[in-house]
Design an enzyme around this catalytic site. Sequence first.
Site, PDB file in Angstrom:
ATOM      1  N   GLY A  25     -39.843  -2.124  16.960  1.00 43.14           N
ATOM      2  CA  GLY A  25     -39.936  -2.592  18.342  1.00 43.14           C
ATOM      3  C   GLY A  25     -40.999  -1.842  19.105  1.00 43.14           C
ATOM      4  O   GLY A  25     -41.896  -1.239  18.512  1.00 43.14           O
ATOM      5  N   CYS A  26     -40.922  -1.880  20.417  1.00 41.61           N
ATOM      6  CA  CYS A  26     -41.912  -1.224  21.274  1.00 41.61           C
ATOM      7  C   CYS A  26     -42.101   0.225  20.844  1.00 41.61           C
ATOM      8  O   CYS A  26     -41.147   1.001  20.813  1.00 41.61           O
ATOM      9  CB  CYS A  26     -41.462  -1.288  22.728  1.00 41.61           C
ATOM     10  N   PHE A  27     -43.333   0.594  20.521  1.00 35.95           N
ATOM     11  CA  PHE A  27     -43.553   1.924  19.946  1.00 35.95           C
ATOM     12  C   PHE A  27     -43.342   3.067  20.935  1.00 35.95           C
ATOM     13  O   PHE A  27     -43.223   4.219  20.541  1.00 35.95           O
ATOM     14  CB  PHE A  27     -44.906   2.048  19.251  1.00 35.95           C
ATOM     15  N   TRP A  28     -43.291   2.768  22.245  1.00 29.27           N
ATOM     16  CA  TRP A  28     -43.041   3.839  23.215  1.00 29.27           C
ATOM     17  C   TRP A  28     -41.696   4.526  22.946  1.00 29.27           C
ATOM     18  O   TRP A  28     -41.603   5.743  22.869  1.00 29.27           O
ATOM     19  CB  TRP A  28     -43.011   3.278  24.634  1.00 29.27           C
TER      20      TRP A  28
END
Length: 482
Positions: free
Chosen positions: A330-333
Amino acid sequence: MAQSEVTQPNNGQASDGGTIGRNEPIIQPQFRTIDGLSIRYAESEDPGRGVHALLLSPWPESLYAFEPTWSRLAEHAHLVAVDLPGFGHSERRDALMSPRAMGEFVVRLADAFELEQPHVVGHDIGTSAALFAAALQPGQFRSLVVGSGGAAVPLQLGVVLKELVEAPDLEPYRRTDGRQFVTRAMGRIERAPSDIALEDYLSSYEGTRFAESMRYVRNFPTDLPVLGERLPSIRTPVLIIAGRRDPLVPLVNAEFLQEKLPASKLAVLDAGHYTWEEASDEYAAIVTGWWGGGYAVVGHLAGDLNEKNGATHPVTIDVQQAEVAVLAGGCFWGVEDILREVSGVIDTEVGYTGGWLENPTYKDTHDSQSGHAEAIRVTFDPSVLSFEELLDRWFFRLHDPTTLNRQGNDVGTQYRSAIFPQTEEQQAIAERVIAHVAASGRWKRPVTTSIEPAATWYSAEEYHQDYLRKHPGGYTCHYLRD
């Protein structure tokens, strides 16, 4: 910059072959007069982190030795790479061709480039010079990164280097074109340099330049014992990077430094002598992790323990070998925000991989346009954190592996759950862990995590790196499930 004078880039500066990647820095050599000597250097743009790094080229190479790692390092610090006097394409002065004298010149280099408390990276001949510099000017350097250089007392050198140090005189070497010596040296490297770098190495030591550069190592028998006595007084944090299979400078030299230095960390890579080129990904990850705070941890640990032990007990952290994992969840953040805090993780970087589009941007990955996943590259110490533990204990807890091409409100193939094994062993472990997770009953729906071939890694834009550290309270759909 009162002691220096800038000149234009030389005609041999890097062209397309010197480019490390899309929109990444190109090594562009220039010359500057420092203390009356023409010194060749290259400089990166300042990324605005308030961090500077002085890179000293190894022997018999040049500042192009940093070509494979330049873009990664330049994301974390303002770089100034230098050919030391008598090496690469910098002018020689015989009085400087010893570790102790070169250490004094390294101090002048930092002053000439107006680098405020820089990190110093000095491998090979730069090891002894950087350590002498730190001993001469306590507090001037934020940290040192050294290795692959003679240090042990008594001398512990491989056969080839030992012959150069102990040769009765230089005359036989002056009669042979230095390019021949460099060609033989490059024949031992386990990862061939680029054509531009190789030609620069050859031209750096043509004629008698290689023979004259030998003066430096021939001073090891007199200078290294002096350095050995000063090592316990160096309070600057030192990262030592060594190749496990180094035929020129055996591992005992790194271990000698680790034992003598009060604040040090040893990283032993599965490589030969040229760790900065042969294991460039692991090397860059370890160095940037060190710059990102590892040096401060080692320094604090040394201060605490030395205070308790009368300033006589050296503090070291041994990293036997770094390993790299590439994961998408998912969102790498959010993935990075959790994994960078895991014990055993040395460094994290977010980026794009697994797709068909070359040099993608963040915009390119949206709406499944490029096939790339938002991913994270994790460099970790397998003696502390195994790949299996990284997957089972952390990766499969921080995201939902059952929602196909989706995490929370983020939808698209760029948000898929995927593992990109870097080795056959990682492939087998990934298959085993996925089967275990699927059979565990931890999830009510089928696990959709894919295992995909290792592919080209593209670093994400700088503003994505450590995003949630820069923007506390920012968007994330990641958390650890019990």
